[in-house]
Design an enzyme around this catalytic site. Sequence first.
Site, PDB file in Angstrom:
ATOM      1  N   GLU A   1     -13.493   5.907  -5.431  1.00 45.61           N
ATOM      2  CA  GLU A   1     -14.457   4.385  -5.645  1.00 45.61           C
ATOM      3  C   GLU A   1     -14.818   4.416  -7.173  1.00 45.61           C
ATOM      4  O   GLU A   1     -16.009   3.630  -7.456  1.00 45.61           O
ATOM      5  CB  GLU A   1     -15.898   4.608  -4.702  1.00 45.61           C
ATOM      6  CG  GLU A   1     -15.645   4.618  -3.174  1.00 45.61           C
ATOM      7  CD  GLU A   1     -15.111   3.372  -2.545  1.00 45.61           C
ATOM      8  OE1 GLU A   1     -14.643   2.422  -3.459  1.00 45.61           O
ATOM      9  OE2 GLU A   1     -14.553   3.499  -1.626  1.00 45.61           O
TER      10      GLU A   1
ATOM     11  N   HIS B   1     -23.487   5.753  -3.681  1.00 45.73           N
ATOM     12  CA  HIS B   1     -23.033   5.184  -2.794  1.00 45.73           C
ATOM     13  C   HIS B   1     -23.030   6.202  -1.510  1.00 45.73           C
ATOM     14  O   HIS B   1     -22.922   7.400  -1.566  1.00 45.73           O
ATOM     15  CB  HIS B   1     -21.473   4.769  -2.830  1.00 45.73           C
ATOM     16  CG  HIS B   1     -20.762   4.471  -1.640  1.00 45.73           C
ATOM     17  ND1 HIS B   1     -21.207   3.348  -0.791  1.00 45.73           N
ATOM     18  CD2 HIS B   1     -19.669   4.874  -1.140  1.00 45.73           C
ATOM     19  CE1 HIS B   1     -20.263   3.405   0.330  1.00 45.73           C
ATOM     20  NE2 HIS B   1     -19.648   4.406   0.090  1.00 45.73           N
TER      21      HIS B   1
ATOM     22  N   HIS C   1     -23.752   6.513   3.306  1.00 45.45           N
ATOM     23  CA  HIS C   1     -23.299   5.982   4.633  1.00 45.45           C
ATOM     24  C   HIS C   1     -24.744   6.078   5.407  1.00 45.45           C
ATOM     25  O   HIS C   1     -24.446   6.899   6.477  1.00 45.45           O
ATOM     26  CB  HIS C   1     -22.168   6.398   5.130  1.00 45.45           C
ATOM     27  CG  HIS C   1     -20.979   6.302   4.473  1.00 45.45           C
ATOM     28  ND1 HIS C   1     -19.989   7.241   4.588  1.00 45.45           N
ATOM     29  CD2 HIS C   1     -20.624   5.531   3.408  1.00 45.45           C
ATOM     30  CE1 HIS C   1     -18.768   6.970   3.693  1.00 45.45           C
ATOM     31  NE2 HIS C   1     -19.367   5.886   3.024  1.00 45.45           N
TER      32      HIS C   1
ATOM     33  N   GLU D   1     -43.967  -1.741   2.204  1.00 48.08           N
ATOM     34  CA  GLU D   1     -43.524  -1.181   0.947  1.00 48.08           C
ATOM     35  C   GLU D   1     -42.119  -1.982   0.521  1.00 48.08           C
ATOM     36  O   GLU D   1     -41.823  -1.859  -0.453  1.00 48.08           O
ATOM     37  CB  GLU D   1     -42.965   0.474   1.280  1.00 48.08           C
ATOM     38  CG  GLU D   1     -44.249   1.377   1.116  1.00 48.08           C
ATOM     39  CD  GLU D   1     -44.818   1.153  -0.218  1.00 48.08           C
ATOM     40  OE1 GLU D   1     -44.062   1.435  -1.399  1.00 48.08           O
ATOM     41  OE2 GLU D   1     -45.969   0.749  -0.838  1.00 48.08           O
TER      42      GLU D   1
ATOM     43  N   HIS E   1     -19.864  -0.145   6.595  1.00 48.06           N
ATOM     44  CA  HIS E   1     -19.501   0.890   5.548  1.00 48.06           C
ATOM     45  C   HIS E   1     -20.662   1.698   5.130  1.00 48.06           C
ATOM     46  O   HIS E   1     -20.771   2.936   5.425  1.00 48.06           O
ATOM     47  CB  HIS E   1     -18.373   0.618   4.559  1.00 48.06           C
ATOM     48  CG  HIS E   1     -17.848   1.548   3.624  1.00 48.06           C
ATOM     49  ND1 HIS E   1     -16.614   1.753   3.225  1.00 48.06           N
ATOM     50  CD2 HIS E   1     -18.546   2.687   2.996  1.00 48.06           C
ATOM     51  CE1 HIS E   1     -16.532   2.630   2.343  1.00 48.06           C
ATOM     52  NE2 HIS E   1     -17.699   3.132   2.533  1.00 48.06           N
TER      53      HIS E   1
END
Length: 271
Positions: A116, A139, A141, A169, A210
């Site tokens: 990525e 990044h 998951h 919040e 994703h």
Amino acid sequence: MKNIFDAPFLKEMCAVTANMYRLGWDERNGGNISYMLDENEVGEYLDLADVIREIPTGFEAKELIGKIFIVTGTGKYFKNIENDPENNLGIIRIARDGVTAELLWGWADGGQFTSELPAHLMSHTSRLSVNPENRVIMHCHPDYTLAMTQVHEMDERKLTRTLWKQMTESIVVFPDGVGVLPWMVCGTNEIGEATAEKMKRYRLVVWTLHGIYGAGKDLDETFGLIETVEKAAIQYMLTANLPKVNIITDENLAALAKRFELDYRKDFLNL
Ligand code: 2HA
Ligand code: ZN
């Protein structure tokens, strides 16, 4: 020269990836991080003239020429970084041609940066154009955020509103909301360009089915952004099937924005 294993940025990368692994956000080789480092600080630990390998990045990152990043490796597991950073992480500098990464340290077993990297470098460029302090792209998951992308409409306004309304919040932490991408093939320049485009407006971008991208000035801030979205997504997934008795209204959100002087997406509220 100081010992690289004592470098605060390396220790921070080990700590944050171990934490993310234990939270279940980074199964197997899931997730990736790039963290822009200060050249003078890296120079205390590494000879900056000593390039171990040159690796083509597959695209041109003109605005990042000369910048140094510590990056997670392709096919590497967050689970293993803390015990073996030298095989699982790398420190790269974007070469003068803008299309080559110069390896200064790491991936000792011949590995290379995350698949990525295009999404990361393009997102760094986008975030730096709106906030010169930005240094981290992360990044991962996280379970409930990911689950939410299966059952919630993937529209930026609608998703942001739902997340803001799960807990007090949320709007305080991400007043700029969350960007959304439809399902796309990952590891491509296309998803990198689409993510970077969203990053001009958002510090958080959810990839449908994703995971999530976050951006911030340091690892803590970026982790905190993702952690807060995930917490709101947990609330949503725990209660989506139950009748709601108490809710945060648009007026409540506006009152929070006033109290905390938030620069928020007013157009996301129905007032
Ligand atoms: O690095 O998470 O998106 C593995 C991934 C790809
Ligand atoms: Zn991923």
